[in-house]
Design an enzyme around this catalytic site. Structure first.
Site, PDB file in Angstrom:
ATOM      1  CB  ALA A  23      -0.903  -0.102   1.149  1.00  0.00           C
ATOM      2  CD  GLU A  33       9.109   0.306   7.477  1.00  0.00           C
ATOM      3  OE1 GLU A  33       9.185  -0.463   8.354  1.00  0.00           O
ATOM      4  OE2 GLU A  33       8.081   0.209   6.449  1.00  0.00           O
ATOM      5  CG  ASN A  62       3.348  -8.562   8.024  1.00  0.00           C
ATOM      6  OD1 ASN A  62       4.438  -8.730   8.509  1.00  0.00           O
ATOM      7  ND2 ASN A  62       2.488  -8.066   8.525  1.00  0.00           N
ATOM      8  N   GLY A  90       3.768 -14.423   0.359  1.00  0.00           N
ATOM      9  CA  GLY A  90       3.871 -15.237  -0.641  1.00  0.00           C
ATOM     10  C   GLY A  90       3.838 -14.875  -2.242  1.00  0.00           C
ATOM     11  N   GLY A  91       3.653 -13.651  -2.227  1.00  0.00           N
ATOM     12  CA  GLY A  91       3.640 -13.047  -3.623  1.00  0.00           C
ATOM     13  C   GLY A  91       2.785 -13.344  -4.634  1.00  0.00           C
ATOM     14  NE  ARG A 129      -5.129 -17.229   3.087  1.00  0.00           N
ATOM     15  CZ  ARG A 129      -4.178 -16.157   2.797  1.00  0.00           C
ATOM     16  NH1 ARG A 129      -4.526 -15.129   3.461  1.00  0.00           N
ATOM     17  NH2 ARG A 129      -3.102 -16.203   1.929  1.00  0.00           N
ATOM     18  CD  GLU A 170      -2.341  -7.233   8.191  1.00  0.00           C
ATOM     19  OE1 GLU A 170      -2.438  -7.814   8.819  1.00  0.00           O
ATOM     20  OE2 GLU A 170      -1.311  -7.206   7.542  1.00  0.00           O
TER      21      GLU A 170
END
Length: 501
Positions: free
Chosen positions: A49, A68, A76, A81-82, A328, A466
């Site tokens: 993001a 950052e 994250n 997992g890309g 999930r 997130e």
């Protein structure tokens, strides 16, 4: 609460899993705010993001500074997992799949959301999937050649994947593009508090030179953000105290896939200033976690084979436990229901044919790191993992019959990728890990953070990724975190321009 009247500043800190949160207190009305620096748009966080907002805002003519708190970029996003859900992507079309659309993706997401998803927001995100994919391609991101598959909970094959197998392949390339185009990136800058004028954000209090997790490091500076502040700081899965408060049912012994800095202090600081939180108790587990490796690990990559080509069985019964390709939440519940008589975990086994994947890096890496094993027979598997052999054999025989008929009467699994199981096998153990926060700060469709008293947007405060809540409902589908973060990067800069017109 401004440089004209009062100044909310740090006067106390709350120890919560290693994070400090500023508690706002009125300061003297005659004491002006001392700004150490002034910038245009501040972006907090450097994952999907943050990178997308920074790059697209810069291209819209806005000067951007990215803060950052960690020593490296990506958060994250760099270790995920890309996977990236992109309806109408070029590989999908080349595979002959022409009946997909953003609306089809949203339909799948709303089913997984169990009635709690934000359909309007999910639609906006899905409609920006292809532009976000093209942005990545233009920045030099390498996706696996000719790779596009159907992942859990999706009704179409629409997930592409980064060649390197991690989201770092995206954030590094977007960061390189951002640097070329003038984005100012600053590492080890931890946001301690917000400086507000009513419900308008003026700037932030930053601990410059911060060395995670030592709260005594660095020094405080006040940075004014003339055009606004964008929170892209991620979730709070590593904040054990907050996790226990919002979801006491979540097993505290579960491992976590997130980096250690995912502690949510920016979220809590925003809440202290009136930002509205939603769905904070909806914390997702990754059903592909391995008890034989720490953190995110390689199990996600290995199970991208296992869920499609193999089956998952309860070691205490030798029987299948679920539709291996479900979402999930469904899978995690089925896995965690596998217990020994003393209620300790009975780690389910996932196995598939070794000879179908000779030389596959996902397999060789997992076997090398001893989070998967090669066995020559069902007898060897049963002995190694203490599985009832007779029941295990019966399960495999039954499975192979299902494969031949292309139907699964037990769990109604889609069988298009199912194969007959025959030795030798690659087998691994699975157990969910805390993975993603569906809860966070409520925003409008343009990313403006909502005030908890007025229920209207706060001025010049935005959020993406997130750190936001109320988007995915009870379950986020695989490959949609990347989509959400990257897509919001196209939406928020337009809101910033409109709000500063």
């Amino acid at each position: 609460m401004s440089d004209r009247r009062s100044f909310l500043k740090m006067t106390a800190s709350l120890a919560a899993g290693g994070l400090a949160v500023g508690l706002p207190v009125q300061a003297s009305e005659t004491k002006p705010i001392k700004w150490d620096e002034q910038v245009d748009l501040l972006v907090i966080g450097s994952g999907f993001a943050g990178q997308s907002v920074a790059l697209n805002a810069t291209r819209a003519g806005i000067n951007v500074t990215v803060l950052e708190k960690m020593q490296v970029i990506g958060g994250n996003s760099a270790i995920n997992g890309g996977w990236f859900a992109v309806p109408k992507n070029p590989v999908q079309l080349a595979q002959g799949i022409h009946d997909d659309s953003p609306a089809e993706l949203v339909k799948d997401q709303m089913i997984a959301a169990r009635g709690m998803g934000n359909e309007a927001m999910l639609t906006r995100l899905a409609e920006h999937a292809l532009p976000a994919y093209n942005m990545c391609i233009d920045a030099g991101v390498q996706f696996k050649k000719d790779f596009n598959i159907q992942v859990g909970g999706h009704n179409k094959a629409r997930a592409v994947r980064v060649e390197a197998g991690t989201g770092g392949g995206i954030v590094t390339k977007l960061c390189e593009a951002g640097k070329r185009e003038g984005v100012d990136y600053r590492l080890q800058h931890k946001v301690e508090d917000f400086i507000m004028d009513g419900d308008e954000i003026l700037g932030v209090v930053v601990r410059k030179g911060y060395r995670f997790p030592d709260e005594s490091t660095g020094h405080l500076v006040n940075i004014r953000a003339r055009k606004g502040v964008v929170l892209a700081s991620g979730g709070f899965t590593r904040n054990m105290k907050l996790r226990a408060i919002v979801d006491p049912s979540l097993d505290p012994t579960l491992d976590c896939t997130n980096h250690l800095g995912a502690t949510g202090e920016a979220t809590l600081a925003a809440m202290a200033h009136g930002a509205l939180p939603v769905h904070m108790n909806m914390i997702q587990t990754g059903h592909w976690g391995s008890p034989d490796e720490g953190g995110f690990g390689w199990s996600n990559a290995l199970l991208s084979i296992g869920w499609h080509k193999g089956i998952a069985v309860n070691p205490t019964t030798g029987k299948r436990i679920m539709d291996e390709r479900a979402d999930r939440l469904t899978c995690s519940k089925a896995i965690m229901a596998c217990r020994h008589s003393d209620n300790s975990p009975a780690y389910p086994l996932v196995f598939f044919n070794k000879n179908d994947h000779l030389g596959d890096g996902r397999v060789t890496r997992a076997v090398r790191d001893e989070m998967a094993w090669e066995v020559d027979s069902l007898e060897e598997m049963a002995k190694k993992f203490n599985v009832p052999l007779k029941d295990l054999k019966a399960t495999v025989t039954q499975w192979n019959q299902y494969v031949a008929k292309r139907e699964d009467p037990d769990f109604n699994r889609k069988m298009d990728t199912a194969v007959e199981l025959k030795p030798p096998f690659v087998v691994s153990r699975v157990w969910p890990k805390v993975h993603y926060c569906m809860g966070g700060l409520k925003t409008d469709l343009d990313g403006r953070v909502i005030n908890s008293q007025s229920l209207a947007p706060m001025k010049k405060l935005y959020a993406a990724g997130e750190v936001t809540g109320g988007v995915h409902g009870y379950a986020r589908l695989s490959s949609c975190a990347c989509l959400e973060g990257l897509a919001m990067g196209f939406i928020i800069p337009k809101a910033v321009q409109a709000d500063n017109a």
